[in-house]
Design a protein around this motif. Structure first.
Motif, PDB file in Angstrom:
ATOM      1  N   SER A  60       0.819  -1.095   0.016  1.00  0.00           N
ATOM      2  CA  SER A  60      -0.511   0.436  -0.174  1.00  0.00           C
ATOM      3  C   SER A  60       0.552   1.105   0.127  1.00  0.00           C
ATOM      4  O   SER A  60       0.591   1.914  -0.796  1.00  0.00           O
ATOM      5  CB  SER A  60      -0.875   0.197   1.469  1.00  0.00           C
ATOM      6  OG  SER A  60      -1.966   0.879   1.581  1.00  0.00           O
ATOM      7  N   SER A  61       1.675   1.189   0.636  1.00  0.00           N
ATOM      8  CA  SER A  61       2.534   2.031   0.752  1.00  0.00           C
ATOM      9  C   SER A  61       3.376   2.911  -0.311  1.00  0.00           C
ATOM     10  O   SER A  61       3.325   3.795  -1.165  1.00  0.00           O
ATOM     11  CB  SER A  61       3.935   2.769   1.710  1.00  0.00           C
ATOM     12  OG  SER A  61       3.175   2.552   3.560  1.00  0.00           O
ATOM     13  N   LEU A  62       3.697   1.671  -0.745  1.00  0.00           N
ATOM     14  CA  LEU A  62       4.491   1.701  -2.750  1.00  0.00           C
ATOM     15  C   LEU A  62       3.563   2.311  -3.350  1.00  0.00           C
ATOM     16  O   LEU A  62       3.830   3.171  -4.395  1.00  0.00           O
ATOM     17  CB  LEU A  62       4.977   0.332  -3.226  1.00  0.00           C
ATOM     18  CG  LEU A  62       5.513   0.257  -4.488  1.00  0.00           C
ATOM     19  CD1 LEU A  62       6.883   1.116  -4.396  1.00  0.00           C
ATOM     20  CD2 LEU A  62       5.766  -1.051  -4.956  1.00  0.00           C
ATOM     21  N   LEU A  63       2.519   1.403  -3.118  1.00  0.00           N
ATOM     22  CA  LEU A  63       1.314   1.875  -4.082  1.00  0.00           C
ATOM     23  C   LEU A  63       0.868   3.516  -4.232  1.00  0.00           C
ATOM     24  O   LEU A  63       0.951   4.141  -5.272  1.00  0.00           O
ATOM     25  CB  LEU A  63       0.943   1.404  -4.325  1.00  0.00           C
ATOM     26  CG  LEU A  63       0.494  -0.149  -4.997  1.00  0.00           C
ATOM     27  CD1 LEU A  63      -0.724  -1.259  -4.309  1.00  0.00           C
ATOM     28  CD2 LEU A  63       1.550  -0.579  -6.478  1.00  0.00           C
ATOM     29  N   ARG A  64       1.069   4.145  -3.025  1.00  0.00           N
ATOM     30  CA  ARG A  64       0.328   5.091  -2.998  1.00  0.00           C
ATOM     31  C   ARG A  64       1.690   5.980  -3.088  1.00  0.00           C
ATOM     32  O   ARG A  64       0.944   7.310  -3.693  1.00  0.00           O
ATOM     33  CB  ARG A  64      -0.056   5.340  -1.591  1.00  0.00           C
ATOM     34  CG  ARG A  64      -1.268   5.382  -0.941  1.00  0.00           C
ATOM     35  CD  ARG A  64      -1.435   4.733   0.760  1.00  0.00           C
ATOM     36  NE  ARG A  64      -2.941   3.721   0.593  1.00  0.00           N
ATOM     37  CZ  ARG A  64      -3.567   4.366   0.607  1.00  0.00           C
ATOM     38  NH1 ARG A  64      -4.646   5.198  -0.349  1.00  0.00           N
ATOM     39  NH2 ARG A  64      -4.691   2.735   1.048  1.00  0.00           N
ATOM     40  N   SER A  65       2.286   6.182  -2.994  1.00  0.00           N
ATOM     41  CA  SER A  65       3.828   6.874  -3.419  1.00  0.00           C
ATOM     42  C   SER A  65       3.764   6.694  -4.941  1.00  0.00           C
ATOM     43  O   SER A  65       4.261   8.152  -5.348  1.00  0.00           O
ATOM     44  CB  SER A  65       4.670   5.787  -2.695  1.00  0.00           C
ATOM     45  OG  SER A  65       5.945   5.412  -3.425  1.00  0.00           O
ATOM     46  N   LEU A  66       3.646   5.770  -5.877  1.00  0.00           N
ATOM     47  CA  LEU A  66       3.343   6.129  -7.338  1.00  0.00           C
ATOM     48  C   LEU A  66       2.188   6.796  -7.805  1.00  0.00           C
ATOM     49  O   LEU A  66       1.838   6.786  -8.854  1.00  0.00           O
ATOM     50  CB  LEU A  66       3.717   4.218  -7.753  1.00  0.00           C
ATOM     51  CG  LEU A  66       4.599   3.876  -7.715  1.00  0.00           C
ATOM     52  CD1 LEU A  66       4.723   1.939  -7.539  1.00  0.00           C
ATOM     53  CD2 LEU A  66       6.245   4.972  -7.958  1.00  0.00           C
ATOM     54  N   ASP A 108      11.478  -5.555  -5.924  1.00  0.00           N
ATOM     55  CA  ASP A 108      12.247  -4.249  -6.005  1.00  0.00           C
ATOM     56  C   ASP A 108      10.220  -3.753  -6.942  1.00  0.00           C
ATOM     57  O   ASP A 108       9.901  -3.887  -7.658  1.00  0.00           O
ATOM     58  CB  ASP A 108      12.966  -4.071  -7.421  1.00  0.00           C
ATOM     59  CG  ASP A 108      13.909  -2.868  -7.211  1.00  0.00           C
ATOM     60  OD1 ASP A 108      13.079  -1.942  -7.563  1.00  0.00           O
ATOM     61  OD2 ASP A 108      14.824  -2.868  -7.974  1.00  0.00           O
ATOM     62  N   GLY A 109      11.047  -2.519  -6.412  1.00  0.00           N
ATOM     63  CA  GLY A 109       9.960  -1.409  -5.855  1.00  0.00           C
ATOM     64  C   GLY A 109       9.765  -0.610  -7.549  1.00  0.00           C
ATOM     65  O   GLY A 109       8.518  -0.333  -8.492  1.00  0.00           O
ATOM     66  N   THR A 110      10.163  -0.636  -8.380  1.00  0.00           N
ATOM     67  CA  THR A 110      10.930   0.011  -9.910  1.00  0.00           C
ATOM     68  C   THR A 110      10.493  -1.299 -10.698  1.00  0.00           C
ATOM     69  O   THR A 110       9.234  -1.064 -11.759  1.00  0.00           O
ATOM     70  CB  THR A 110      12.055   0.177 -10.305  1.00  0.00           C
ATOM     71  OG1 THR A 110      13.652  -0.734 -10.267  1.00  0.00           O
ATOM     72  CG2 THR A 110      12.670   1.391  -9.579  1.00  0.00           C
ATOM     73  N   ILE A 111      10.111  -1.732 -10.403  1.00  0.00           N
ATOM     74  CA  ILE A 111       9.631  -3.558 -11.439  1.00  0.00           C
ATOM     75  C   ILE A 111       7.875  -3.973 -11.240  1.00  0.00           C
ATOM     76  O   ILE A 111       7.458  -3.406 -11.803  1.00  0.00           O
ATOM     77  CB  ILE A 111      10.258  -4.922 -10.978  1.00  0.00           C
ATOM     78  CG1 ILE A 111      11.560  -4.598 -11.137  1.00  0.00           C
ATOM     79  CG2 ILE A 111       9.065  -5.757 -11.820  1.00  0.00           C
ATOM     80  CD1 ILE A 111      12.096  -6.227 -10.807  1.00  0.00           C
ATOM     81  N   VAL A 112       7.696  -3.433  -9.957  1.00  0.00           N
ATOM     82  CA  VAL A 112       6.057  -3.411  -9.605  1.00  0.00           C
ATOM     83  C   VAL A 112       5.568  -1.972 -10.516  1.00  0.00           C
ATOM     84  O   VAL A 112       4.260  -1.683 -11.455  1.00  0.00           O
ATOM     85  CB  VAL A 112       5.742  -3.165  -8.796  1.00  0.00           C
ATOM     86  CG1 VAL A 112       4.725  -3.027  -7.860  1.00  0.00           C
ATOM     87  CG2 VAL A 112       6.100  -4.210  -7.552  1.00  0.00           C
ATOM     88  N   ALA A 113       5.978  -0.590 -10.833  1.00  0.00           N
ATOM     89  CA  ALA A 113       5.789   0.312 -11.279  1.00  0.00           C
ATOM     90  C   ALA A 113       5.808   0.713 -12.866  1.00  0.00           C
ATOM     91  O   ALA A 113       5.209   0.711 -13.017  1.00  0.00           O
ATOM     92  CB  ALA A 113       7.529   1.726 -10.577  1.00  0.00           C
ATOM     93  N   ASP A 114       6.700  -0.766 -13.673  1.00  0.00           N
ATOM     94  CA  ASP A 114       6.697  -0.805 -14.291  1.00  0.00           C
ATOM     95  C   ASP A 114       5.593  -1.840 -14.597  1.00  0.00           C
ATOM     96  O   ASP A 114       4.793  -1.643 -16.104  1.00  0.00           O
ATOM     97  CB  ASP A 114       8.145  -1.925 -15.035  1.00  0.00           C
ATOM     98  CG  ASP A 114       9.592  -0.682 -14.492  1.00  0.00           C
ATOM     99  OD1 ASP A 114       9.317   0.381 -14.827  1.00  0.00           O
ATOM    100  OD2 ASP A 114      10.724  -1.855 -14.879  1.00  0.00           O
ATOM    101  N   CYS A 115       5.318  -2.506 -14.165  1.00  0.00           N
ATOM    102  CA  CYS A 115       4.317  -3.349 -14.033  1.00  0.00           C
ATOM    103  C   CYS A 115       2.909  -2.771 -14.798  1.00  0.00           C
ATOM    104  O   CYS A 115       2.596  -3.370 -15.091  1.00  0.00           O
ATOM    105  CB  CYS A 115       4.119  -4.448 -13.131  1.00  0.00           C
ATOM    106  SG  CYS A 115       5.640  -6.427 -13.261  1.00  0.00           S
TER     107      CYS A 115
END
Length: 126
Positions: A21-27, A108-115
């Motif tokens: 949730s923290s990662l996704l909200r930051s994106l 890695d958060g950048t991989i999730v962001a890429d997806c």
């Protein structure tokens, strides 16, 4: 038309749900959290849903079983699988079933962001 902005995270591990949730909200995504596939299906969260991020192995319904159930219900929603216990067979089954990504924990958060960006671009196609 604006692309959907909400991601549902399904994982039986609360710490994973909170970190996701923290990662996704930051994106810049809106986030809904569920401790099981059954809870997600009971909530029926379709409005504004961009994708579902689900664990592969959970008590009750697994991520792969959820994928099949969504197909049976004709609810087309992009899926991202994240798991600590991957096998080539599970990866192949998820991707053959239409999953956008199959990721191994820790992720890695950048991989999730890429997806997620690939999913967002898919919604913006003319």
């Amino acid at each position: 038309m604006q692309s959907p902005s909400r991601v549902c995270v399904i994982d039986d591990d609360e710490s994973v749900r909170v970190a996701s949730s923290s990662l996704l909200r930051s994106l810049g995504w809106e986030v809904s959290l569920y401790q099981s596939a059954e809870a997600f299906l009971d909530a029926d969260p379709r409005g504004g849903l961009a994708c579902v991020i689900t664990d592969l192995n959970m008590p009750g319904m697994s991520g792969l079983q959820l994928q099949r159930r969504l197909q049976e219900l004709r609810r087309e929603v992009p899926l991202i699988f994240i798991t600590a216990f991957a096998s080539d067979a599970a990866r192949r089954q998820a991707l053959d079933g239409g999953a956008m990504c199959f990721l191994i924990k820790p992720v890695d958060g950048t991989i999730v962001a890429d997806c997620l960006e690939r999913i967002r671009r898919g919604f913006l196609k003319p």
